[in-house]
Design a protein around this motif. Structure first.
Motif, PDB file in Angstrom:
ATOM      1  N   GLU A 209      -5.477   4.400  10.426  1.00  0.00           N
ATOM      2  CA  GLU A 209      -4.700   3.507   9.561  1.00  0.00           C
ATOM      3  C   GLU A 209      -5.019   2.041   9.843  1.00  0.00           C
ATOM      4  O   GLU A 209      -4.919   1.200   8.952  1.00  0.00           O
ATOM      5  N   ARG A 210      -5.408   1.743  11.079  1.00  0.00           N
ATOM      6  CA  ARG A 210      -5.742   0.353  11.417  1.00  0.00           C
ATOM      7  C   ARG A 210      -6.976  -0.128  10.663  1.00  0.00           C
ATOM      8  O   ARG A 210      -7.173  -1.326  10.505  1.00  0.00           O
ATOM      9  N   LEU A 211      -7.807   0.796  10.189  1.00  0.00           N
ATOM     10  CA  LEU A 211      -8.977   0.421   9.400  1.00  0.00           C
ATOM     11  C   LEU A 211      -8.615   0.196   7.929  1.00  0.00           C
ATOM     12  O   LEU A 211      -9.261  -0.568   7.237  1.00  0.00           O
ATOM     13  N   ALA A 212      -7.585   0.882   7.450  1.00  0.00           N
ATOM     14  CA  ALA A 212      -7.208   0.805   6.035  1.00  0.00           C
ATOM     15  C   ALA A 212      -6.169  -0.268   5.750  1.00  0.00           C
ATOM     16  O   ALA A 212      -6.067  -0.730   4.609  1.00  0.00           O
TER      17      ALA A 212
ATOM     18  N   VAL B  50      -5.011  14.430   5.459  1.00  0.00           N
ATOM     19  CA  VAL B  50      -5.680  14.024   6.693  1.00  0.00           C
ATOM     20  C   VAL B  50      -4.837  12.932   7.351  1.00  0.00           C
ATOM     21  O   VAL B  50      -4.491  11.942   6.711  1.00  0.00           O
ATOM     22  N   ASP B  51      -4.507  13.116   8.615  1.00  0.00           N
ATOM     23  CA  ASP B  51      -3.677  12.163   9.333  1.00  0.00           C
ATOM     24  C   ASP B  51      -4.329  10.779   9.358  1.00  0.00           C
ATOM     25  O   ASP B  51      -5.492  10.639   9.712  1.00  0.00           O
ATOM     26  N   GLY B  52      -3.575   9.765   8.963  1.00  0.00           N
ATOM     27  CA  GLY B  52      -4.063   8.394   8.992  1.00  0.00           C
ATOM     28  C   GLY B  52      -4.819   7.958   7.758  1.00  0.00           C
ATOM     29  O   GLY B  52      -5.201   6.809   7.632  1.00  0.00           O
ATOM     30  N   ARG B  53      -5.048   8.854   6.832  1.00  0.00           N
ATOM     31  CA  ARG B  53      -5.784   8.519   5.607  1.00  0.00           C
ATOM     32  C   ARG B  53      -4.892   8.675   4.386  1.00  0.00           C
ATOM     33  O   ARG B  53      -3.771   9.125   4.479  1.00  0.00           O
ATOM     34  N   GLY B  54      -5.440   8.291   3.237  1.00  0.00           N
ATOM     35  CA  GLY B  54      -4.706   8.454   1.984  1.00  0.00           C
ATOM     36  C   GLY B  54      -4.019   7.201   1.499  1.00  0.00           C
ATOM     37  O   GLY B  54      -3.242   7.253   0.561  1.00  0.00           O
ATOM     38  N   TRP B  55      -4.297   6.048   2.122  1.00  0.00           N
ATOM     39  CA  TRP B  55      -3.658   4.798   1.727  1.00  0.00           C
ATOM     40  C   TRP B  55      -4.377   4.197   0.532  1.00  0.00           C
ATOM     41  O   TRP B  55      -5.594   4.111   0.501  1.00  0.00           O
TER      42      TRP B  55
ATOM     43  N   ALA C 248       3.415   0.738   3.006  1.00  0.00           N
ATOM     44  CA  ALA C 248       3.049  -0.252   4.020  1.00  0.00           C
ATOM     45  C   ALA C 248       3.066  -1.628   3.384  1.00  0.00           C
ATOM     46  O   ALA C 248       2.652  -1.801   2.233  1.00  0.00           O
ATOM     47  N   MET C 249       3.566  -2.589   4.135  1.00  0.00           N
ATOM     48  CA  MET C 249       3.638  -3.969   3.659  1.00  0.00           C
ATOM     49  C   MET C 249       3.602  -4.913   4.847  1.00  0.00           C
ATOM     50  O   MET C 249       3.741  -4.481   5.999  1.00  0.00           O
TER      51      MET C 249
ATOM     52  N   SER D  81       0.854  -1.189   0.000  1.00  0.00           N
ATOM     53  CA  SER D  81       0.000   0.000   0.000  1.00  0.00           C
ATOM     54  C   SER D  81       0.884   1.231   0.000  1.00  0.00           C
ATOM     55  O   SER D  81       1.948   1.254   0.621  1.00  0.00           O
ATOM     56  N   PHE D  82       0.418   2.248  -0.686  1.00  0.00           N
ATOM     57  CA  PHE D  82       1.184   3.476  -0.850  1.00  0.00           C
ATOM     58  C   PHE D  82       0.335   4.624  -0.330  1.00  0.00           C
ATOM     59  O   PHE D  82      -0.855   4.687  -0.610  1.00  0.00           O
ATOM     60  N   ARG D  83       0.936   5.500   0.425  1.00  0.00           N
ATOM     61  CA  ARG D  83       0.189   6.662   0.922  1.00  0.00           C
ATOM     62  C   ARG D  83       0.267   7.751  -0.133  1.00  0.00           C
ATOM     63  O   ARG D  83       1.314   8.361  -0.344  1.00  0.00           O
ATOM     64  N   VAL D  84      -0.849   7.967  -0.806  1.00  0.00           N
ATOM     65  CA  VAL D  84      -0.887   8.921  -1.915  1.00  0.00           C
ATOM     66  C   VAL D  84      -1.333  10.313  -1.489  1.00  0.00           C
ATOM     67  O   VAL D  84      -1.187  11.259  -2.246  1.00  0.00           O
TER      68      VAL D  84
END
Length: 145
Positions: free
Chosen positions: A95-98, A45-50, A118-119, A38-41
């Motif tokens: 991030e734990r949800l994504a 917003v903190d914790g989002r964008g994955w 993330a991997m 997963s790449f944070r694009v």
């Protein structure tokens, strides 16, 4: 044409699109050197964008493809020569949800720009080995302690 005919055409187009995505993903998954990644694009917003996808190691490049995309070219390309891991951490907050619970987030610099990927924990070892591999005589100090 009637509404039912338009609806039928729409359903067929939707099924073809879904089938194309499934076939593309299956073909890419069978290629050697492919990992779930997963790449944070977006970091607004903190914790989002994955964005989920998969990466392929091709020589000195890690090519990242979006999971739900018709594109044949990678969305992002990270060169091993300009990539360094700054830190690693577990997903927290939203991030734990994504991301899956056993994944690790690596904050890297790529040509002086921050990048978050993330991997799976089990994949980090292979990624680190690929990152540290270098030609004889080259400096290979790219991993954070």
């Amino acid at each position: 044409m009637s509404t039912i005919e338009w609806f039928g055409i729409g359903v067929v187009v939707l099924l073809v699109a879904i089938l194309t995505l499934i076939v593309r993903r299956a073909l890419m998954a069978r290629v050697r050197g492919t990992i779930k990644l997963s790449f944070r694009v977006n970091t607004i917003v903190d914790g989002r964008g994955w964005s989920p996808g998969f990466g392929r190691f091709v020589g000195d490049e890690l090519r990242w493809y979006r999971l739900f995309s018709f594109a044949l070219r990678p969305k992002r390309v990270l060169s091993r020569r300009g990539l360094a891991v700054e830190s690693r951490r577990s997903p927290r907050g939203q991030e734990r949800l994504a991301l899956p619970h056993d994944w690790v987030i690596l904050r890297c610099t790529s040509h002086h720009a921050p990048v978050e990927i993330a991997m799976a924990e089990s994949t980090v070892t292979g990624f680190s080995s690929w990152l540290e591999a270098s030609l004889p005589g080259e400096d290979s100090r790219r991993l954070a302690a």
